[in-house]
Design a protein around this motif. Sequence first.
Motif, PDB file in Angstrom:
ATOM      1  N   TYR A  18       0.786  -1.090  -0.020  1.00 31.81           N
ATOM      2  CA  TYR A  18       0.008   0.119  -0.124  1.00 31.81           C
ATOM      3  C   TYR A  18       0.952   1.280   0.128  1.00 31.81           C
ATOM      4  N   SER A  19       0.636   2.272  -0.855  1.00 29.06           N
ATOM      5  CA  SER A  19       1.249   3.576  -0.827  1.00 29.06           C
ATOM      6  C   SER A  19       0.466   4.536   0.334  1.00 29.06           C
ATOM      7  N   PRO A  20       1.240   5.503   0.663  1.00 28.04           N
ATOM      8  CA  PRO A  20       0.543   6.272   1.720  1.00 28.04           C
ATOM      9  C   PRO A  20      -0.795   6.800   1.154  1.00 28.04           C
ATOM     10  N   ALA A  40       9.418   0.439   5.194  1.00 32.27           N
ATOM     11  CA  ALA A  40       8.458   1.756   4.799  1.00 32.27           C
ATOM     12  C   ALA A  40       9.087   3.170   5.133  1.00 32.27           C
ATOM     13  N   PHE A  44       4.390   6.473   4.985  1.00 33.44           N
ATOM     14  CA  PHE A  44       3.797   5.538   5.051  1.00 33.44           C
ATOM     15  C   PHE A  44       3.023   5.402   6.547  1.00 33.44           C
ATOM     16  N   TYR A  45       3.975   5.452   7.618  1.00 30.16           N
ATOM     17  CA  TYR A  45       3.478   5.230   8.873  1.00 30.16           C
ATOM     18  C   TYR A  45       2.675   6.611   9.519  1.00 30.16           C
ATOM     19  N   TYR A  48      -0.529   5.494   8.160  1.00 30.97           N
ATOM     20  CA  TYR A  48      -1.139   4.660   8.878  1.00 30.97           C
ATOM     21  C   TYR A  48      -1.779   4.877  10.340  1.00 30.97           C
TER      22      TYR A  48
END
Length: 213
Positions: A18-20, A40, A44-45, A48
């Motif tokens: 998955y991309s951001p 990542a 990304f995080y 998430y």
Amino acid sequence: MFGKKSIINTGLLDLRNYSPTALEKIKLINAGTIILPSDADKEFYEAYAAIKVNTGSTIKLKTEEIICTVNGFSIIDSTTVKPETVYLVNGAALIHSISQDTHIKLIVNGAAFIDKSSEVEFLSTNGSVIKTEFDIDNSKFYTQNLQIDTQFVSYCEENCTIIVANTLTFTPDVTTKDLEDKKLHFIVGNTIKCNNSLYGYIAANSQFGNKIV
């Protein structure tokens, strides 16, 4: 939140690809196990972290690591194993003869029975994990429940290991002498049900994930 989607009632959700931008379109995740990329970037995080997450376990893996899912019954040994693989055990797996050089990892939501000589890495253990010694050539494996009566015992070889993924039940006609004569050993993922007269032998010659009743 308008236009965002929810991912619910999922056993395993792999977010490594998955991309951001894709994560920003999700508002809720409800999954048994979530796989996140260990390599990542910050974006990304951050994306998430903005998601409401309900999960039993979260595991980080490299993007290139392979996940092999076991839903039914599987034997994982030196002839069937895929090196450098993560095994997700939702069903039942009998694991033996695995060398340290093979480098396999386990996520156990079901039941895993592993011989003591095998070298594996546990990432998550939400189910039953029993590591013990057993002779693979003198064992019987049952993927669900098993009921044992005197006739069953009579057909077993001496020193046989009976491995049961879920519940093992002994009928009232089975005696301690029946079990002693065959020198049987039991490995059970969940519960063992037996008469009080069998309790001593069963407790001394069994390993189980739950209890003896």
